[in-house]
Scaffold this active site. Structure first.
Site, short mmCIF file in Angstrom:
data_model
loop_
_atom_site.label_atom_id
_atom_site.label_comp_id
_atom_site.label_asym_id
_atom_site.label_seq_id
_atom_site.Cartn_x
_atom_site.Cartn_y
_atom_site.Cartn_z
CD GLU A 154 0.59 -0.25 -12.64
OE1 GLU A 154 -0.35 -0.99 -12.45
OE2 GLU A 154 0.45 0.90 -12.11
NE ARG A 158 -2.16 -2.71 -14.42
CZ ARG A 158 -2.94 -1.65 -14.94
NH1 ARG A 158 -3.33 -2.00 -16.04
NH2 ARG A 158 -2.88 -0.47 -14.18
CD GLU A 422 -10.11 2.10 -7.87
OE1 GLU A 422 -10.65 2.86 -8.56
OE2 GLU A 422 -8.83 1.52 -8.15
C1 DMJ Z 1 -5.63 -0.91 -10.70
O1 DMJ Z 1 -4.41 -1.31 -11.20
C2 DMJ Z 1 -5.39 -1.30 -9.28
O2 DMJ Z 1 -6.58 -1.39 -8.46
C3 DMJ Z 1 -4.60 -0.33 -8.48
O3 DMJ Z 1 -4.22 -0.72 -6.98
C4 DMJ Z 1 -5.07 1.15 -8.42
N1 DMJ Z 1 -5.14 1.51 -9.81
C5 DMJ Z 1 -5.87 0.36 -10.79
C6 DMJ Z 1 -7.36 0.70 -10.73
O4 DMJ Z 1 -7.95 1.93 -10.54
#
Ligand code: DMJ
Length: 523
Positions: A154, A158, A422
């Site tokens: 994460e 991010r 997504e």
């Molecule tokens: C985000 O942190 C990223 O896209 C990850 O790959 C999947 N989960 C979340 C969004 O849904």
């Protein structure tokens, strides 16, 4: 007053060819005379009619309508961003996540997650003031010298991803320095015997570990940090980041336990083997493994054959094991395989797949990938359209038996919507590559529904508990950082008709929607 001889006739000259050389001038003068003979009211009426025709002509010109509609939609995304930012700024400034209902904040790592995730979105949307104040916070307040456990995946996608892409877009060395700092603090995660990284790192102490209850890491997590660390090596000239993450890919490439290129969800950090085998999904815990196979191949200028082979094999694995059609509408969906049994369960997370398939087809992979992408994005859109709020649930179950009257069933526990990106992400790719306006229209409907059911009047947007009840969607009081980092960015890119706004021939998006440059040659 002119003499009568000069008032009553117009002198004409006959040219050799027999035409009147000054006939145009004569006509103009005659029109002018007629115009002057009209009453003031008549003249006003004619002028008004002409103006009306002009305005109608402009207003109904298809090109102009398209242009204005595009501008209105782009502005709607900017407005949504400003509204979300207002809540974050007023109630959560410098903290990880806004809690818009209670007008407070939630802390995950305590590193200003939303602010960092949103930096490049502000840059792309042209929100200069907001960007400047966020930059100021990064310069003055952001410190990674903290005794805090962060999740490797994460914080890579991010924070590291967000800082790197902001550096690439702005050229501002502040962001590169911060990226180097967090990147090097995450490196202890790789100090395992198996070379498969731990899930958690203490960025202050320089120690790393698995979660308390297991020595497993998630497959998607250890295989979806490569774009970022490879980019960091390229920028710093230090190969250690790239070597660490590529070692993970090499080991996963060779592992037993895949089914037709599909990977299990867990991998052990002690022995480096897959665990909990037998469950295959394109959803949570496996999703971005597939995404990053393709994207690393693209980032590295299409030279790393193992990555491409694994990706192509996995797509065949999806086709062979996970695809089915729903009833009654015959929607193609991606289910799951559990110890040989097919389950018609599809996470919203799987909706990254149409975009990834379309991206691969754009880079010369088989044309049937694009056909599948088109079918799947239709399904993802229907996951929104068939709900009472027009917003997708977290998980959908597709009906496959004859006589079903609806394609999608939703379990009570799966009715929430976390403002995930997504589907919007895939709509963006599909629109970029096909120019089919229906994808923009679908995105516009989704944005309206986010505004209708998740917008909090005092600022911010909230996750909701029930997409099946428009009268009571029940706010969860949380705005995830990816709403600003990804969802709103992909909306903006979807509504833009400029293919050079983050060109897909120059950039590859990490799984948190942070664009990183494609290398000009293999490195
Ligand atoms: C985000 O942190 C990223 O896209 C990850 O790959 C999947 N989960 C979340 C969004 O849904």
């Amino acid at each position: 007053m002119l003499p009568p001889s000069r008032r009553d006739f117009v002198s004409l000259t006959v040219s050799e060819s027999g035409s009147y050389t000054n006939s145009k001038q004569w006509r103009r003068q005659s029109c002018w005379r007629k115009w002057k003979r009209l009453s003031r009211l008549q003249r006003s009426l004619i002028l008004f009619t002409l103006m009306l025709l002009l305005v109608c002509g402009i207003a109904t010109s298809p090109t102009l309508i398209r242009h204005w509609r595009g501008e209105i939609r782009l502005e709607a995304v900017r407005e949504a961003f400003r509204h979300a930012w207002k809540g974050y700024k007023n109630f959560a400034w410098g903290h990880d996540e806004l809690k818009p209902i209670s007008k407070s904040y939630g802390e995950w790592f305590g590193l200003g997650l939303t602010l960092i995730d949103a930096l490049d979105t502000m840059w792309i949307l042209g929100l200069k003031e907001e960007f400047a104040e966020a930059r100021q916070w990064v310069a003055k307040e952001l410190s990674f010298d903290k005794n805090v456990d962060v999740n490797l995946f994460e914080s890579t996608i991010r924070i590291l991803g967000g800082l790197l892409s902001t550096y690439h877009l702005t050229g501002d060395s502040l962001f590169l320095e911060k990226a180097k700092d967090i990147g090097s603090r995450l490196m202890p995660a790789f100090s395992t015997a198996s070379k498969i990284p731990y899930s958690d790192v203490n960025i202050g102490k320089g120690t790393a570990h698995s979660p308390q209850w297991t020595s497993d890491s998630t497959v998607a997590e250890v295989t979806s940090i490569q774009l970022e660390f490879r980019d960091l090596s390229r920028l710093t000239g230090d190969p250690k980041y790239k070597l660490a993450v590529m070692e993970v890919m090499k080991r996963v490439h060779k592992l037993n336990g895949k089914q037709d290129g599909l990977v299990p969800m867990f991998i052990n950090t002690n022995n480096g083997l897959f665990t909990h085998q037998g469950i295959y999904t394109l959803g949570a815990r496996a999703d971005s493994y597939y995404e990053y196979l393709l994207k690393q191949w693209i980032q590295g200028n299409k030279t790393e054959k193992e990555l491409l082979d694994d990706y192509l094999q996995a797509v065949e694995g999806v086709k062979k094991n996970l695809l089915k059609k729903s009833t009654p509408s015959s929607l193609t969906f991606v289910g799951e395989l559990s110890h040989g049994h097919f389950s018609p369960k599809m996470d919203h997370l799987v909706c990254f797949l149409p975009g990834t398939l379309a991206l691969g087809a754009h880079y010369g992979l088989p044309a049937d990938h694009m056909e599948l992408a088109k079918q799947l994005i239709e399904t993802c859109y229907q996951m929104y359209a068939q709900m009472e709020t027009g917003l997708s649930p977290e998980i959908a179950y597709f009906n496959t038996h004859e006589g079903s009257t609806q394609d999608v069933d939703v379990k009570i526990a799966d009715r929430h919507n976390l403002l995930r990106p997504e589907t919007v992400e895939s709509l963006f790719y599909l629109y970029r590559f096909t120019k089919d306006k229906k994808y923009q229209q679908w995105g516009w409907e989704i944005l309206q529904n986010f505004n209708k059911y998740t917008r909090v009047p005092t600022g911010g947007y909230t996750s909701i508990n029930n997409v099946c009840d428009p009268a009571s969607p029940i706010p969860r009081d949380k705005m995830e950082s990816f709403f600003l980092g990804e969802t709103l960015k992909y909306f903006y890119l979807l509504f833009s008709d400029d293919p050079n706004l983050i060109s897909l021939d120059k950039y590859v998006f990490n799984t948190e929607a942070h664009p990183l440059p494609i290398w000009p040659q293999a490195e």
